[in-house]
Design a protein around this motif. Structure first.
Motif, PDB file in Angstrom:
ATOM      1  N   ASP A   1      18.637   2.685  10.528  1.00 31.51           N
ATOM      2  CA  ASP A   1      17.318   2.956  10.139  1.00 31.51           C
ATOM      3  C   ASP A   1      16.875   4.373  10.349  1.00 31.51           C
ATOM      4  OD1 ASP A   1      16.303  -0.017  12.035  1.00 31.51           O
ATOM      5  OD2 ASP A   1      16.442   0.200   9.742  1.00 31.51           O
ATOM      6  N   THR A   2      17.831   5.218  10.799  1.00 29.39           N
ATOM      7  CA  THR A   2      17.625   6.720  10.452  1.00 29.39           C
ATOM      8  C   THR A   2      17.270   7.100   9.410  1.00 29.39           C
ATOM      9  OG1 THR A   2      18.946   6.892  12.694  1.00 29.39           O
ATOM     10  CG2 THR A   2      18.805   8.827  11.379  1.00 29.39           C
ATOM     11  N   ALA A   3      16.077   7.852   9.059  1.00 31.53           N
ATOM     12  CA  ALA A   3      15.943   8.218   7.868  1.00 31.53           C
ATOM     13  C   ALA A   3      14.423   9.022   7.877  1.00 31.53           C
ATOM     14  CB  ALA A   3      15.625   7.304   6.882  1.00 31.53           C
ATOM     15  N   VAL A   4      14.220   9.853   6.805  1.00 26.58           N
ATOM     16  CA  VAL A   4      12.917  10.277   6.803  1.00 26.58           C
ATOM     17  C   VAL A   4      12.117   9.264   6.124  1.00 26.58           C
ATOM     18  CG1 VAL A   4      11.460  12.135   5.727  1.00 26.58           C
ATOM     19  CG2 VAL A   4      13.809  12.853   6.643  1.00 26.58           C
ATOM     20  N   TYR A   5      11.100   9.090   6.662  1.00 25.01           N
ATOM     21  CA  TYR A   5       9.978   7.976   6.149  1.00 25.01           C
ATOM     22  C   TYR A   5       9.004   8.544   5.331  1.00 25.01           C
ATOM     23  CZ  TYR A   5      12.765   4.423   8.419  1.00 25.01           C
ATOM     24  OH  TYR A   5      13.852   3.652   8.945  1.00 25.01           O
ATOM     25  N   TYR A   6       8.687   8.234   3.974  1.00 24.30           N
ATOM     26  CA  TYR A   6       7.651   8.669   3.504  1.00 24.30           C
ATOM     27  C   TYR A   6       6.656   7.731   3.199  1.00 24.30           C
ATOM     28  CZ  TYR A   6      10.803  12.437   2.093  1.00 24.30           C
ATOM     29  OH  TYR A   6      11.792  13.498   2.498  1.00 24.30           O
ATOM     30  N   CYS A   7       5.224   7.915   3.478  1.00 21.43           N
ATOM     31  CA  CYS A   7       4.234   7.166   3.068  1.00 21.43           C
ATOM     32  C   CYS A   7       3.837   7.544   1.596  1.00 21.43           C
ATOM     33  CB  CYS A   7       2.861   7.397   3.882  1.00 21.43           C
ATOM     34  SG  CYS A   7       1.381   6.797   3.515  1.00 21.43           S
ATOM     35  N   VAL A   8       3.660   6.552   0.788  1.00 19.02           N
ATOM     36  CA  VAL A   8       3.347   6.490  -0.702  1.00 19.02           C
ATOM     37  C   VAL A   8       2.056   5.708  -1.103  1.00 19.02           C
ATOM     38  CG1 VAL A   8       5.766   7.238  -1.364  1.00 19.02           C
ATOM     39  CG2 VAL A   8       5.153   4.866  -1.298  1.00 19.02           C
ATOM     40  N   GLY A   9       1.548   6.218  -2.298  1.00 14.02           N
ATOM     41  CA  GLY A   9       0.608   5.376  -2.701  1.00 14.02           C
ATOM     42  C   GLY A   9       0.151   5.529  -4.196  1.00 14.02           C
ATOM     43  N   LYS A  10      -0.400   4.629  -4.894  1.00 14.25           N
ATOM     44  CA  LYS A  10      -0.525   4.630  -6.223  1.00 14.25           C
ATOM     45  C   LYS A  10      -1.977   3.802  -6.500  1.00 14.25           C
ATOM     46  CE  LYS A  10       1.493   2.425  -9.465  1.00 14.25           C
ATOM     47  NZ  LYS A  10       0.334   1.859 -10.317  1.00 14.25           N
ATOM     48  N   THR A  11      -2.634   4.192  -7.556  1.00 16.75           N
ATOM     49  CA  THR A  11      -3.902   3.387  -7.928  1.00 16.75           C
ATOM     50  C   THR A  11      -3.320   1.997  -8.408  1.00 16.75           C
ATOM     51  OG1 THR A  11      -4.109   4.544  -9.906  1.00 16.75           O
ATOM     52  CG2 THR A  11      -5.416   5.359  -8.338  1.00 16.75           C
ATOM     53  N   SER A  12      -4.336   0.968  -8.072  1.00 18.46           N
ATOM     54  CA  SER A  12      -3.956  -0.306  -8.488  1.00 18.46           C
ATOM     55  C   SER A  12      -4.616  -0.733  -9.658  1.00 18.46           C
ATOM     56  CB  SER A  12      -3.875  -1.224  -7.381  1.00 18.46           C
ATOM     57  OG  SER A  12      -2.827  -1.037  -6.419  1.00 18.46           O
ATOM     58  N   GLY A  13      -6.000  -0.118  -9.967  1.00 17.12           N
ATOM     59  CA  GLY A  13      -6.683  -0.822 -11.137  1.00 17.12           C
ATOM     60  C   GLY A  13      -7.266  -2.189 -10.525  1.00 17.12           C
ATOM     61  N   ARG A  14      -7.160  -3.081 -11.196  1.00  9.39           N
ATOM     62  CA  ARG A  14      -7.724  -4.494 -10.733  1.00  9.39           C
ATOM     63  C   ARG A  14      -6.498  -5.409 -10.374  1.00  9.39           C
ATOM     64  NH1 ARG A  14     -11.700  -6.259 -15.638  1.00  9.39           N
ATOM     65  NH2 ARG A  14     -13.254  -4.576 -15.328  1.00  9.39           N
ATOM     66  N   LEU A  15      -5.251  -4.844 -10.217  1.00  5.17           N
ATOM     67  CA  LEU A  15      -4.088  -5.569  -9.823  1.00  5.17           C
ATOM     68  C   LEU A  15      -3.888  -5.393  -8.437  1.00  5.17           C
ATOM     69  CD1 LEU A  15      -1.642  -4.463 -12.725  1.00  5.17           C
ATOM     70  CD2 LEU A  15      -2.813  -6.712 -12.423  1.00  5.17           C
ATOM     71  N   ASP A  16      -3.740  -6.630  -7.436  1.00  9.10           N
ATOM     72  CA  ASP A  16      -3.568  -6.527  -6.050  1.00  9.10           C
ATOM     73  C   ASP A  16      -2.100  -6.916  -6.087  1.00  9.10           C
ATOM     74  OD1 ASP A  16      -4.924  -8.577  -3.496  1.00  9.10           O
ATOM     75  OD2 ASP A  16      -4.247  -6.735  -3.552  1.00  9.10           O
ATOM     76  N   TYR A  17      -1.435  -5.833  -6.015  1.00  9.45           N
ATOM     77  CA  TYR A  17      -0.078  -5.903  -6.162  1.00  9.45           C
ATOM     78  C   TYR A  17       0.918  -5.124  -5.511  1.00  9.45           C
ATOM     79  CZ  TYR A  17       4.240  -6.259  -9.171  1.00  9.45           C
ATOM     80  OH  TYR A  17       5.903  -6.609  -9.870  1.00  9.45           O
ATOM     81  N   VAL A  18       1.948  -5.396  -5.135  1.00  8.95           N
ATOM     82  CA  VAL A  18       3.003  -4.726  -4.517  1.00  8.95           C
ATOM     83  C   VAL A  18       4.123  -4.095  -5.115  1.00  8.95           C
ATOM     84  CG1 VAL A  18       4.602  -4.419  -2.568  1.00  8.95           C
ATOM     85  CG2 VAL A  18       2.826  -6.244  -2.341  1.00  8.95           C
ATOM     86  N   HIS A  19       4.249  -2.654  -5.065  1.00 14.92           N
ATOM     87  CA  HIS A  19       5.172  -2.085  -6.092  1.00 14.92           C
ATOM     88  C   HIS A  19       6.555  -1.468  -5.211  1.00 14.92           C
ATOM     89  CE1 HIS A  19       2.347  -1.394  -9.176  1.00 14.92           C
ATOM     90  NE2 HIS A  19       1.450  -1.403  -8.355  1.00 14.92           N
ATOM     91  N   ARG A  20       7.639  -1.977  -5.778  1.00 17.83           N
ATOM     92  CA  ARG A  20       9.023  -1.874  -4.837  1.00 17.83           C
ATOM     93  C   ARG A  20       9.592  -0.482  -5.379  1.00 17.83           C
ATOM     94  NH1 ARG A  20      11.285  -6.029  -2.104  1.00 17.83           N
ATOM     95  NH2 ARG A  20      13.560  -5.020  -2.392  1.00 17.83           N
ATOM     96  N   ASP A  21       9.464  -0.073  -6.744  1.00 17.61           N
ATOM     97  CA  ASP A  21      10.153   1.021  -7.180  1.00 17.61           C
ATOM     98  C   ASP A  21       9.498   2.384  -6.921  1.00 17.61           C
ATOM     99  OD1 ASP A  21      10.989   1.963 -10.619  1.00 17.61           O
ATOM    100  OD2 ASP A  21      11.268   2.946  -8.583  1.00 17.61           O
ATOM    101  N   PRO A  22      10.385   3.095  -5.908  1.00 21.09           N
ATOM    102  CA  PRO A  22       9.705   4.436  -5.538  1.00 21.09           C
ATOM    103  C   PRO A  22       9.162   5.395  -6.613  1.00 21.09           C
ATOM    104  CG  PRO A  22      11.793   4.057  -4.606  1.00 21.09           C
ATOM    105  CD  PRO A  22      11.710   3.070  -5.573  1.00 21.09           C
ATOM    106  N   ASP A  23       9.621   5.409  -7.909  1.00 20.42           N
ATOM    107  CA  ASP A  23       9.157   6.053  -9.024  1.00 20.42           C
ATOM    108  C   ASP A  23       7.731   5.636  -9.339  1.00 20.42           C
ATOM    109  OD1 ASP A  23      12.463   6.439 -10.717  1.00 20.42           O
ATOM    110  OD2 ASP A  23      11.426   7.621  -8.925  1.00 20.42           O
ATOM    111  N   GLU A  24       7.389   4.540  -9.106  1.00 18.78           N
ATOM    112  CA  GLU A  24       5.958   4.073  -9.555  1.00 18.78           C
ATOM    113  C   GLU A  24       4.995   4.874  -8.606  1.00 18.78           C
ATOM    114  OE1 GLU A  24       7.084  -0.439  -9.733  1.00 18.78           O
ATOM    115  OE2 GLU A  24       5.342  -0.245 -10.603  1.00 18.78           O
ATOM    116  N   TYR A  25       5.257   5.357  -7.747  1.00 18.86           N
ATOM    117  CA  TYR A  25       4.160   5.956  -6.534  1.00 18.86           C
ATOM    118  C   TYR A  25       3.902   7.452  -7.102  1.00 18.86           C
ATOM    119  CZ  TYR A  25       4.657   1.743  -3.529  1.00 18.86           C
ATOM    120  OH  TYR A  25       4.594   0.440  -3.138  1.00 18.86           O
TER     121      TYR A  25
END
Length: 127
Positions: free
Chosen positions: A90-114
């Motif tokens: 689990d050793t790593a640099v941990y990044y918090c990420v975010g993106k707008t969702s619009g009306r979708l209540d959805y989880v995003h797995r792809d880092p490039d989407e953030y």
């Protein structure tokens, strides 16, 4: 513009617990899908956990499922990552990420989407 600031990373021993926090500023992120991405030393970045804007939906990588828990407090514009039973991998640099969702209540797995990324916080698990 949204700024994300992580905190809570440090050196811990195997089997211990740690909680990371991510606080946003500049704009409310209550309608943003949020997540945690990590980059182990010498490796590619990888999805860890994600949470939809409402908090109703969460998702985890297989590596952390059952040990990590993501949650959010929209009133505080804060996202948490509770990590239990930590392992050396689990050793790593941990990044918090975010993106707008619009009306979708959805989880995003792809880092490039953030769209928005924090500066990262180092978690080191020693054996």
């Amino acid at each position: 513009q949204v700024q994300l600031v992580e905190s809570g990373g440090r050196l811990v021993q195997v089997g211990r617990s740690l909680r990371l926090s991510c606080t946003s500023s500049g704009r409310t992120t209550s309608n943003y899908a949020m997540g945690w991405i990590r980059q182990p030393p010498g490796k590619e970045r990888e999805f860890v956990a994600g949470i939809s804007w409402s908090g109703s939906f969460t998702d985890y990588s297989d590596a952390v499922k059952g040990r990590f828990d993501i949650s959010r407090d929209n009133a505080k514009n804060t996202v948490y990552l509770q990590m239990l039973n930590l392992r050396p991998e689990d050793t790593a640099v941990y990044y918090c990420v975010g993106k707008t969702s619009g009306r979708l209540d959805y989880v995003h797995r792809d880092p490039d989407e953030y769209t928005y990324w924090g500066q990262g916080t180092q978690v080191t698990v020693s054996s």
